[in-house]
Scaffold this motif. Structure first.
Motif, PDB file in Angstrom:
ATOM      1  N   GLY A  41     -38.155  18.519   6.621  1.00 14.48           N
ATOM      2  CA  GLY A  41     -38.188  17.791   7.879  1.00 14.48           C
ATOM      3  C   GLY A  41     -36.911  17.600   8.667  1.00 14.48           C
ATOM      4  O   GLY A  41     -36.593  16.958   9.736  1.00 14.48           O
ATOM      5  N   GLY A  42     -35.880  18.328   8.138  1.00 13.52           N
ATOM      6  CA  GLY A  42     -34.702  18.428   8.786  1.00 13.52           C
ATOM      7  C   GLY A  42     -33.592  17.302   8.407  1.00 13.52           C
ATOM      8  O   GLY A  42     -32.411  17.459   9.199  1.00 13.52           O
ATOM      9  N   SER A  43     -34.096  16.314   7.432  1.00 12.15           N
ATOM     10  CA  SER A  43     -32.814  15.524   7.121  1.00 12.15           C
ATOM     11  C   SER A  43     -33.229  14.863   5.770  1.00 12.15           C
ATOM     12  O   SER A  43     -34.094  15.189   5.299  1.00 12.15           O
ATOM     13  CB  SER A  43     -33.007  14.254   8.176  1.00 12.15           C
ATOM     14  OG  SER A  43     -33.917  13.532   7.681  1.00 12.15           O
ATOM     15  N   ILE A  44     -31.956  14.211   5.563  1.00 11.33           N
ATOM     16  CA  ILE A  44     -32.012  13.434   4.331  1.00 11.33           C
ATOM     17  C   ILE A  44     -33.183  12.650   3.955  1.00 11.33           C
ATOM     18  O   ILE A  44     -33.682  12.244   2.897  1.00 11.33           O
ATOM     19  CB  ILE A  44     -30.498  12.955   4.006  1.00 11.33           C
ATOM     20  CG1 ILE A  44     -30.446  12.302   2.510  1.00 11.33           C
ATOM     21  CG2 ILE A  44     -30.682  11.422   4.880  1.00 11.33           C
ATOM     22  CD1 ILE A  44     -28.983  11.996   2.089  1.00 11.33           C
ATOM     23  N   LYS A  45     -33.629  11.963   5.015  1.00 14.83           N
ATOM     24  CA  LYS A  45     -34.730  11.082   5.052  1.00 14.83           C
ATOM     25  C   LYS A  45     -36.209  11.683   4.437  1.00 14.83           C
ATOM     26  O   LYS A  45     -37.027  10.808   4.214  1.00 14.83           O
ATOM     27  CB  LYS A  45     -35.102  10.348   6.302  1.00 14.83           C
ATOM     28  CG  LYS A  45     -33.573   9.487   6.815  1.00 14.83           C
ATOM     29  CD  LYS A  45     -32.869   8.521   5.916  1.00 14.83           C
ATOM     30  CE  LYS A  45     -33.844   7.299   6.024  1.00 14.83           C
ATOM     31  NZ  LYS A  45     -33.062   6.288   5.354  1.00 14.83           N
ATOM     32  N   ALA A  81     -43.663  11.556   9.775  1.00 15.47           N
ATOM     33  CA  ALA A  81     -44.611  12.376  10.287  1.00 15.47           C
ATOM     34  C   ALA A  81     -45.147  13.675   9.705  1.00 15.47           C
ATOM     35  O   ALA A  81     -46.229  13.940   9.672  1.00 15.47           O
ATOM     36  CB  ALA A  81     -44.348  12.401  11.929  1.00 15.47           C
ATOM     37  N   MET A  82     -43.932  14.235   9.216  1.00 14.45           N
ATOM     38  CA  MET A  82     -44.192  15.540   8.476  1.00 14.45           C
ATOM     39  C   MET A  82     -45.358  15.343   7.270  1.00 14.45           C
ATOM     40  O   MET A  82     -46.135  16.041   7.117  1.00 14.45           O
ATOM     41  CB  MET A  82     -42.802  16.373   8.040  1.00 14.45           C
ATOM     42  CG  MET A  82     -43.207  17.789   7.378  1.00 14.45           C
ATOM     43  SD  MET A  82     -41.744  18.106   6.309  1.00 14.45           S
ATOM     44  CE  MET A  82     -41.494  17.055   5.289  1.00 14.45           C
ATOM     45  N   ILE A  83     -44.765  14.350   6.434  1.00 16.62           N
ATOM     46  CA  ILE A  83     -45.363  13.907   5.042  1.00 16.62           C
ATOM     47  C   ILE A  83     -46.976  13.549   5.738  1.00 16.62           C
ATOM     48  O   ILE A  83     -47.831  13.997   4.791  1.00 16.62           O
ATOM     49  CB  ILE A  83     -44.697  13.041   4.484  1.00 16.62           C
ATOM     50  CG1 ILE A  83     -43.320  13.617   3.844  1.00 16.62           C
ATOM     51  CG2 ILE A  83     -45.744  12.470   3.177  1.00 16.62           C
ATOM     52  CD1 ILE A  83     -42.372  12.674   3.283  1.00 16.62           C
ATOM     53  N   GLY A  84     -47.165  12.525   6.640  1.00 16.45           N
ATOM     54  CA  GLY A  84     -48.307  12.373   6.967  1.00 16.45           C
ATOM     55  C   GLY A  84     -49.462  13.240   7.420  1.00 16.45           C
ATOM     56  O   GLY A  84     -50.407  13.390   7.198  1.00 16.45           O
ATOM     57  N   ALA A  85     -48.530  14.340   8.070  1.00 13.36           N
ATOM     58  CA  ALA A  85     -49.418  15.440   8.766  1.00 13.36           C
ATOM     59  C   ALA A  85     -49.852  16.330   7.542  1.00 13.36           C
ATOM     60  O   ALA A  85     -51.294  16.640   7.428  1.00 13.36           O
ATOM     61  CB  ALA A  85     -48.458  16.393   9.586  1.00 13.36           C
ATOM     62  N   ILE A  86     -49.094  16.437   6.651  1.00 10.98           N
ATOM     63  CA  ILE A  86     -49.459  17.455   5.260  1.00 10.98           C
ATOM     64  C   ILE A  86     -50.498  16.647   4.627  1.00 10.98           C
ATOM     65  O   ILE A  86     -51.506  17.389   4.001  1.00 10.98           O
ATOM     66  CB  ILE A  86     -48.140  17.632   4.534  1.00 10.98           C
ATOM     67  CG1 ILE A  86     -47.120  18.671   5.407  1.00 10.98           C
ATOM     68  CG2 ILE A  86     -48.442  18.152   3.209  1.00 10.98           C
ATOM     69  CD1 ILE A  86     -45.794  18.862   4.554  1.00 10.98           C
ATOM     70  N   LYS A  87     -50.312  15.311   4.547  1.00 14.72           N
ATOM     71  CA  LYS A  87     -51.170  14.551   3.455  1.00 14.72           C
ATOM     72  C   LYS A  87     -52.419  13.891   4.228  1.00 14.72           C
ATOM     73  O   LYS A  87     -53.199  13.492   3.475  1.00 14.72           O
ATOM     74  CB  LYS A  87     -50.336  13.399   2.697  1.00 14.72           C
ATOM     75  CG  LYS A  87     -49.443  13.731   1.599  1.00 14.72           C
ATOM     76  CD  LYS A  87     -48.808  12.679   1.111  1.00 14.72           C
ATOM     77  CE  LYS A  87     -48.068  12.846  -0.171  1.00 14.72           C
ATOM     78  NZ  LYS A  87     -48.744  13.094  -1.460  1.00 14.72           N
ATOM     79  N   GLY A  88     -52.339  14.355   5.566  1.00  9.08           N
ATOM     80  CA  GLY A  88     -53.434  13.636   6.249  1.00  9.08           C
ATOM     81  C   GLY A  88     -53.826  12.403   6.735  1.00  9.08           C
ATOM     82  O   GLY A  88     -54.840  11.719   6.916  1.00  9.08           O
ATOM     83  N   TYR A  89     -52.572  11.704   7.052  1.00  3.91           N
ATOM     84  CA  TYR A  89     -52.469  10.348   7.501  1.00  3.91           C
ATOM     85  C   TYR A  89     -52.127  10.347   9.034  1.00  3.91           C
ATOM     86  O   TYR A  89     -51.397  11.197   9.245  1.00  3.91           O
ATOM     87  CB  TYR A  89     -51.375   9.498   6.496  1.00  3.91           C
ATOM     88  CG  TYR A  89     -51.788   9.273   5.236  1.00  3.91           C
ATOM     89  CD1 TYR A  89     -52.798   8.394   4.438  1.00  3.91           C
ATOM     90  CD2 TYR A  89     -50.674   9.984   4.257  1.00  3.91           C
ATOM     91  CE1 TYR A  89     -52.910   8.531   3.069  1.00  3.91           C
ATOM     92  CE2 TYR A  89     -51.066   9.855   2.938  1.00  3.91           C
ATOM     93  CZ  TYR A  89     -52.164   9.275   2.471  1.00  3.91           C
ATOM     94  OH  TYR A  89     -52.461   9.038   0.956  1.00  3.91           O
TER      95      TYR A  89
END
Ligand code: PMP
Length: 308
Positions: A41-45, A81-89
């Motif tokens: 996702g481009g950062s430490i977060k 946003a990245m994780i949500g997109a991958i997991k479907g949220y």
């Protein structure tokens, strides 16, 4: 068909295990940058976002088809946003209006809904981005707010991953870590882990000079994104911090621009960390091994910092 060379079973497994790279500055100690902008996702977060989401899934607070709502100056939101997109949220992010155009566009590219709120010194201001996120979460059925400022997983992510990586990558020989402070999950998690291994390691944070923590009676808005402790909560563990360097916007911007010309195109918190290390040079010796956290890339700030 079977592929025998290794690959990540999901992009989420590519989070963490970032490399160290030596920086060539004209000062005595060895400076090693931890390249957190190489997270997907481009950062430490990415690290705390994944921990907070997976804990909520585990506890049942986030269910299939649910919505993630967070107040974030950008990177935490981008990671979610990245994780949500991958997991479907679905993902809804509120940001203060100091957030760079590129970060907002990135959030939207991942499919997140973004609310840009006026920058305010008062966290309880109903128009501010923290209050707005809480309001949206309350109104949205099936919504989960990670609330990075109050979520122990934020600290745990760094205690479990970033801290041990730094320790192992330097074979326990590091003497200092310099890093930006925002929610303080990184400094508290890394600091706690490394102090347990060797209490002599110095943990040095960088905060915005006019944040609420730096100026409790007269905090002022600042332009440096990523750093700035405006919420003082349990994610800040002062017992593992040896010193805090106060960063002015002009120094953060100037150093970030300067080091890009030396080949390090990093974000404002990384520029702030370099400025802090250079300011500390007299107190560091040739035997010191200093780890600098490069939390994100300069590409997120082209319009705000570089092409102005
Ligand atoms: N640098 C950047 C670029 C960030 O986005 C953040 C998070 N706000 C930090 C540093 C500080 O990290 P933390 O929230 O863990 O204190």
């Amino acid at each position: 068909m079977t592929i025998t060379t290794p690959y990540y079973p999901t992009l989420l497994k590519r989070i963490g295990n970032t490399p160290l790279a030596r920086l060539e500055f004209d000062i005595k100690p060895t400076i090693l940058a931890k390249l957190e902008y190489l997270n997907p996702g481009g950062s430490i977060k990415d690290r705390p976002a994944l921990f907070m989401v997976e804990q909520a899934e585990h506890d049942g607070r986030l269910k299939p088809g649910g919505t993630i709502v967070e107040a974030s100056s950008g990177n935490q939101g981008i990671a979610l946003a990245m994780i949500g997109a991958i997991k479907g949220y679905q993902v809804i992010i509120t940001v203060p209006d100091r957030t760079s155009f590129e970060k907002i566009a990135t959030l939207q590219a991942y499919g997140a809904k973004v609310y840009v709120c006026p920058d305010t010194d008062d966290l309880e201001d109903p128009d501010g981005y923290h209050a707005k996120a809480k309001e949206i979460c309350k109104k949205t059925p099936g919504a989960f707010m990670p609330n990075q400022y109050y979520n122990v997983q934020n600290v745990k992510a760094h205690y479990t991953t970033t801290g041990p990586e730094i320790w192992e990558q330097t074979q326990g020989k590091l003497t200092h870590v310099f890093l930006g402070m925002g929610s303080c999950g990184t400094i508290s998690g890394i600091g706690r882990y490394l102090k347990e291994q060797n209490p002599a390691i110095k943990i040095i944070g960088v905060d915005a000079a006019t944040s609420k923590r730096s100026c409790p009676d007269n905090p002022k808005a600042y332009k440096t994104e990523g750093i700035g402790v405006d919420v003082i909560s349990d994610t800040l563990d002062m017992s593992v911090i040896d010193d805090i360097v106060l960063m002015k916007d002009e120094d953060a911007f100037a150093t970030t621009r300067k080091i890009a010309k030396q080949g390090y195109l990093v974000g404002l918190s990384s520029g702030s960390v370099v400025h802090a290390i250079l300011g500390y040079a007299d107190k560091l010796s040739a035997d010191d091994i200093v780890v600098a956290i490069f939390a994100d890339s300069g590409r997120a700030y082209l319009s705000k910092v570089f092409n102005v």
